[in-house]
Design a protein around this motif. Structure first.
Motif, PDB file in Angstrom:
ATOM      1  N   LEU A   1       0.839  -1.207   0.000  1.00 12.18           N
ATOM      2  CA  LEU A   1       0.000   0.000   0.000  1.00 12.18           C
ATOM      3  C   LEU A   1       0.872   1.255   0.000  1.00 12.18           C
ATOM      4  N   VAL A   2       1.874   1.282   0.844  1.00 11.65           N
ATOM      5  CA  VAL A   2       2.769   2.440   0.928  1.00 11.65           C
ATOM      6  C   VAL A   2       3.500   2.643  -0.399  1.00 11.65           C
ATOM      7  N   ARG A   3       3.967   1.561  -0.984  1.00  7.65           N
ATOM      8  CA  ARG A   3       4.680   1.668  -2.267  1.00  7.65           C
ATOM      9  C   ARG A   3       3.778   2.188  -3.378  1.00  7.65           C
ATOM     10  N   LEU A   4       2.511   1.753  -3.403  1.00  7.37           N
ATOM     11  CA  LEU A   4       1.574   2.267  -4.398  1.00  7.37           C
ATOM     12  C   LEU A   4       1.366   3.768  -4.220  1.00  7.37           C
ATOM     13  N   CYS A   5       1.224   4.206  -2.977  1.00  9.09           N
ATOM     14  CA  CYS A   5       1.030   5.638  -2.707  1.00  9.09           C
ATOM     15  C   CYS A   5       2.234   6.450  -3.172  1.00  9.09           C
ATOM     16  N   ILE A   6       3.424   5.918  -2.948  1.00 14.69           N
ATOM     17  CA  ILE A   6       4.639   6.617  -3.381  1.00 14.69           C
ATOM     18  C   ILE A   6       4.722   6.631  -4.903  1.00 14.69           C
ATOM     19  N   GLU A   7       4.419   5.499  -5.510  1.00 10.71           N
ATOM     20  CA  GLU A   7       4.508   5.397  -6.970  1.00 10.71           C
ATOM     21  C   GLU A   7       3.552   6.358  -7.679  1.00 10.71           C
ATOM     22  N   TYR A   8       2.359   6.538  -7.140  1.00 12.48           N
ATOM     23  CA  TYR A   8       1.351   7.377  -7.796  1.00 12.48           C
ATOM     24  C   TYR A   8       1.158   8.721  -7.100  1.00 12.48           C
ATOM     25  N   HIS A   9       2.122   9.160  -6.304  1.00 14.28           N
ATOM     26  CA  HIS A   9       1.970  10.385  -5.515  1.00 14.28           C
ATOM     27  C   HIS A   9       1.718  11.626  -6.363  1.00 14.28           C
ATOM     28  N   VAL A  10       2.180  11.629  -7.611  1.00 14.93           N
ATOM     29  CA  VAL A  10       1.977  12.811  -8.459  1.00 14.93           C
ATOM     30  C   VAL A  10       0.495  13.037  -8.767  1.00 14.93           C
ATOM     31  N   GLU A  11      -0.325  12.002  -8.623  1.00 13.17           N
ATOM     32  CA  GLU A  11      -1.760  12.132  -8.880  1.00 13.17           C
ATOM     33  C   GLU A  11      -2.516  12.637  -7.651  1.00 13.17           C
ATOM     34  N   HIS A  12      -1.834  12.792  -6.537  1.00 11.07           N
ATOM     35  CA  HIS A  12      -2.453  13.282  -5.304  1.00 11.07           C
ATOM     36  C   HIS A  12      -2.382  14.805  -5.312  1.00 11.07           C
ATOM     37  N   VAL A  13      -3.339  15.426  -6.003  1.00  6.37           N
ATOM     38  CA  VAL A  13      -3.332  16.876  -6.155  1.00  6.37           C
ATOM     39  C   VAL A  13      -4.616  17.455  -5.572  1.00  6.37           C
ATOM     40  N   LYS A  14      -4.548  18.721  -5.215  1.00  6.77           N
ATOM     41  CA  LYS A  14      -5.700  19.406  -4.629  1.00  6.77           C
ATOM     42  C   LYS A  14      -6.894  19.318  -5.575  1.00  6.77           C
ATOM     43  N   GLY A  15      -8.032  18.947  -5.030  1.00 14.77           N
ATOM     44  CA  GLY A  15      -9.251  18.847  -5.807  1.00 14.77           C
ATOM     45  C   GLY A  15      -9.468  17.484  -6.452  1.00 14.77           C
ATOM     46  N   LYS A  16      -8.425  16.640  -6.476  1.00 12.63           N
ATOM     47  CA  LYS A  16      -8.552  15.325  -7.109  1.00 12.63           C
ATOM     48  C   LYS A  16      -8.065  14.201  -6.197  1.00 12.63           C
ATOM     49  N   LYS A  17      -8.055  14.456  -4.911  1.00 20.01           N
ATOM     50  CA  LYS A  17      -7.540  13.454  -3.974  1.00 20.01           C
ATOM     51  C   LYS A  17      -8.440  12.231  -3.891  1.00 20.01           C
ATOM     52  N   GLY A  18      -9.746  12.442  -4.043  1.00 19.98           N
ATOM     53  CA  GLY A  18     -10.670  11.304  -4.012  1.00 19.98           C
ATOM     54  C   GLY A  18     -10.370  10.320  -5.126  1.00 19.98           C
ATOM     55  N   GLY A  19     -10.060  10.841  -6.311  1.00 19.38           N
ATOM     56  CA  GLY A  19      -9.705   9.981  -7.436  1.00 19.38           C
ATOM     57  C   GLY A  19      -8.414   9.226  -7.187  1.00 19.38           C
ATOM     58  N   PHE A  20      -7.470   9.896  -6.527  1.00 15.79           N
ATOM     59  CA  PHE A  20      -6.201   9.240  -6.185  1.00 15.79           C
ATOM     60  C   PHE A  20      -6.458   8.028  -5.288  1.00 15.79           C
ATOM     61  N   TRP A  21      -7.266   8.214  -4.230  1.00 15.57           N
ATOM     62  CA  TRP A  21      -7.508   7.124  -3.292  1.00 15.57           C
ATOM     63  C   TRP A  21      -8.339   6.014  -3.918  1.00 15.57           C
ATOM     64  N   GLN A  22      -9.236   6.353  -4.835  1.00 17.41           N
ATOM     65  CA  GLN A  22      -9.988   5.314  -5.555  1.00 17.41           C
ATOM     66  C   GLN A  22      -9.039   4.480  -6.428  1.00 17.41           C
ATOM     67  N   LYS A  23      -8.093   5.151  -7.055  1.00 19.15           N
ATOM     68  CA  LYS A  23      -7.113   4.447  -7.883  1.00 19.15           C
ATOM     69  C   LYS A  23      -6.254   3.517  -7.030  1.00 19.15           C
ATOM     70  N   ILE A  24      -5.813   4.007  -5.868  1.00 18.94           N
ATOM     71  CA  ILE A  24      -5.004   3.180  -4.958  1.00 18.94           C
ATOM     72  C   ILE A  24      -5.821   1.972  -4.517  1.00 18.94           C
ATOM     73  N   ARG A  25      -7.094   2.194  -4.205  1.00 21.30           N
ATOM     74  CA  ARG A  25      -7.970   1.093  -3.784  1.00 21.30           C
ATOM     75  C   ARG A  25      -8.090   0.048  -4.892  1.00 21.30           C
TER      76      ARG A  25
END
Length: 128
Positions: free
Chosen positions: A58-82
């Motif tokens: 889980l931690v590695r996925l968050c690090i790998e896709y951290h560039v997608e964790h942007v203001k206003g689109k964080k919900g999409g980031f967490w859905q992608k991680i899920r």
């Protein structure tokens, strides 16, 4: 012809009172239903447990896709991680954001004493 009157049960009589309004009556005791045993919770309420290897994933996925964790689109980031986590480890983690917050808090609690010790020892070496 005999007239039959329906038999009426006598009105309950109160035999004794035990303070605070509790009374014992002559009403026949009905059996209360058996206590409900706790039924298993629906599948969507069960907590998904992760072992250490899965937490690391889980931690590695968050690090790998951290560039997608942007203001206003964080919900999409967490859905992608899920979604990625479900595809890769086969477990559906309902709230990966919450799990990451918990992991971070646990890490900070474990590391805080070590960091304090390190700062103290570094300060002691630097002072004349």
């Amino acid at each position: 012809m005999s007239s039959q009157t329906p038999s009426l049960s006598p009105a309950p009589t109160i035999l004794a009172s035990r303070g605070r309004g509790r009374a014992i009556s002559s009403l026949p005791q009905t059996q209360s239903p058996a206590p409900q045993t706790q039924s298993p919770a629906p599948a969507d309420n069960l907590r998904t447990r992760l072992n250490d290897e899965e937490k690391l994933h889980l931690v590695r996925l968050c690090i790998e896709y951290h560039v997608e964790h942007v203001k206003g689109k964080k919900g999409g980031f967490w859905q992608k991680i899920r979604m990625l986590l479900k595809e890769q480890i086969g477990k559906d983690l309902r709230d990966p954001h919450s799990r990451m917050r918990i992991l971070l808090q646990q890490f900070e609690v474990q590391r805080l004493p070590q960091m304090r010790q390190l700062k103290w020892s570094c300060g002691a070496r630097l002072s004349p």
